[in-house]
Design a protein around this motif. Sequence first.
Motif, PDB file in Angstrom:
ATOM      1  N   LEU A   1       2.502   8.374   3.438  1.00 24.58           N
ATOM      2  CA  LEU A   1       2.065   9.298   4.487  1.00 24.58           C
ATOM      3  C   LEU A   1       1.711   8.566   5.774  1.00 24.58           C
ATOM      4  N   ALA A   2       2.206   9.085   6.891  1.00 29.67           N
ATOM      5  CA  ALA A   2       1.931   8.449   8.189  1.00 29.67           C
ATOM      6  C   ALA A   2       0.426   8.387   8.467  1.00 29.67           C
ATOM      7  N   GLY A   3      -0.302   9.374   7.953  1.00 26.41           N
ATOM      8  CA  GLY A   3      -1.736   9.446   8.227  1.00 26.41           C
ATOM      9  C   GLY A   3      -2.515   8.230   7.772  1.00 26.41           C
ATOM     10  N   MET A   4      -1.997   7.508   6.762  1.00 29.79           N
ATOM     11  CA  MET A   4      -2.794   6.390   6.234  1.00 29.79           C
ATOM     12  C   MET A   4      -2.731   5.153   7.113  1.00 29.79           C
ATOM     13  N   GLU A   5      -1.739   5.108   7.998  1.00 27.34           N
ATOM     14  CA  GLU A   5      -1.539   3.903   8.800  1.00 27.34           C
ATOM     15  C   GLU A   5      -2.792   3.560   9.615  1.00 27.34           C
ATOM     16  N   LEU A   6      -3.314   4.554  10.305  1.00 32.87           N
ATOM     17  CA  LEU A   6      -4.501   4.320  11.135  1.00 32.87           C
ATOM     18  C   LEU A   6      -5.666   3.842  10.275  1.00 32.87           C
ATOM     19  N   GLY A   7      -5.871   4.515   9.145  1.00 31.34           N
ATOM     20  CA  GLY A   7      -6.971   4.145   8.258  1.00 31.34           C
ATOM     21  C   GLY A   7      -6.840   2.715   7.753  1.00 31.34           C
TER      22      GLY A   7
ATOM     23  N   VAL B   1       0.858  -1.192   0.000  1.00 29.15           N
ATOM     24  CA  VAL B   1       0.000   0.000   0.000  1.00 29.15           C
ATOM     25  C   VAL B   1       0.890   1.237   0.000  1.00 29.15           C
ATOM     26  N   ALA B   2       0.710   2.094  -1.010  1.00 24.24           N
ATOM     27  CA  ALA B   2       1.560   3.287  -1.134  1.00 24.24           C
ATOM     28  C   ALA B   2       0.714   4.529  -1.320  1.00 24.24           C
ATOM     29  N   THR B   3       1.208   5.656  -0.788  1.00 27.23           N
ATOM     30  CA  THR B   3       0.720   6.960  -1.234  1.00 27.23           C
ATOM     31  C   THR B   3       1.919   7.699  -1.821  1.00 27.23           C
ATOM     32  N   GLY B   4       1.687   8.402  -2.926  1.00 27.38           N
ATOM     33  CA  GLY B   4       2.716   9.237  -3.540  1.00 27.38           C
ATOM     34  C   GLY B   4       4.026   8.497  -3.753  1.00 27.38           C
ATOM     35  N   THR B   5       5.131   9.148  -3.345  1.00 31.82           N
ATOM     36  CA  THR B   5       6.452   8.543  -3.579  1.00 31.82           C
ATOM     37  C   THR B   5       6.706   7.326  -2.692  1.00 31.82           C
TER      38      THR B   5
ATOM     39  N   TYR C   1      -9.706   7.395  -0.451  1.00 29.95           N
ATOM     40  CA  TYR C   1      -8.355   7.157   0.039  1.00 29.95           C
ATOM     41  C   TYR C   1      -7.987   5.697  -0.194  1.00 29.95           C
ATOM     42  N   VAL C   2      -6.703   5.458  -0.283  1.00 27.65           N
ATOM     43  CA  VAL C   2      -6.211   4.142  -0.689  1.00 27.65           C
ATOM     44  C   VAL C   2      -6.735   3.020   0.218  1.00 27.65           C
TER      45      VAL C   2
END
Length: 323
Positions: free
Chosen positions: A266-272, A166-170, A238-239
Amino acid sequence: MAATDAQPTHREEGPALPSVSMHLHTPAAPCVGTVVSSERCTGAKSQSFVRHVAIDVSGTQIARTIRPGQSFGVIPPGADEQGRSHKLRLYSVSSPSRGEDGKGDVIATTVKRTIDEHWQTHKLFLGVASNYLCDLQVGEKVTLTGPSGKRFLLPADPAAHDYVFVATGTGIAPFRGMIIDLLESGITSQIALLMGVPYANDLLYHPFLTELASKHPNFHYITALSRERQPDGAQPLYVQQRFQTHRDLLATLLASDRGLLYVCGLAGMELGIFQQLARTLPGPALEQYLRIDPEALGAIDAWERRMIHKQVRPTRRIFTEVY
Ligand code: A2P
């Protein structure tokens, strides 16, 4: 100092990881590489500037040793406003183990230009290392350290596992190399890549990944656009919401005892992502990835980031590299 990380080869609950070389070039004894190509890796109309920068490191200790998931350091020339030499910045290697050239002498990274306004003065702010790297022309030299990182790696026995990346951006950078390594080895493991960006034009390596998916039935390339509709007309998302829309594929893949989950971006996606796992995986499968306090399990929607590693603890089958 040169160090080889010979351990650990076994981690409780998690797969054995391979030994990797570490710190063969330090800031005190860096090496010099030469830029051999620099290409934009987004769609032409993307508002962000992301480059695939390939560097010839032949003759250095980084050549033929660095593995996907590891990083190398870049030391920009010059000094900051206080006159101190710029410190190194780490960049994830995005090339596979065989390098960009098939031998491991040319490595690559995926760099996004940091362009911002200073919050107080509202003057233009340009990130030092990212803009230095993106400005470099073919033939120019760059001072490097590394390799570094020994935990965010493919397992020692890749064929024994299935993968959700699972990736966001770079955050795609390490996965580009890992996926090439996996597919070129000819293994039949299931591999899903979930890639989140704002707009379709921001998708990185999109033609390459689309082609890989068309050639390899075991590779599933799933995008998530956060600020525009999906190609099939579905709402922006969101991913991590892909765990719902692609529940059959992803829950099946993760529910087997072969599954591994890698998260980068992004650290923010971890919780999601953890919330989606808790919602979509059946109990026994979920326990393979998250150890959740009973009271938290009953209140998934109310989870907060500070609960990670306390009431919600990822096992060693989840690998995270977030920033
Ligand atoms: P958005 O910016 O629309 O909120 P990039 O690095 O190219 O900016 O892409 C990062 C992507 O990750 C964007 O689509 C961004 O969406 C998205 N994003 C931001 N916050 C989260 C989060 N908490 N969980 C998942 N994705 C996120």
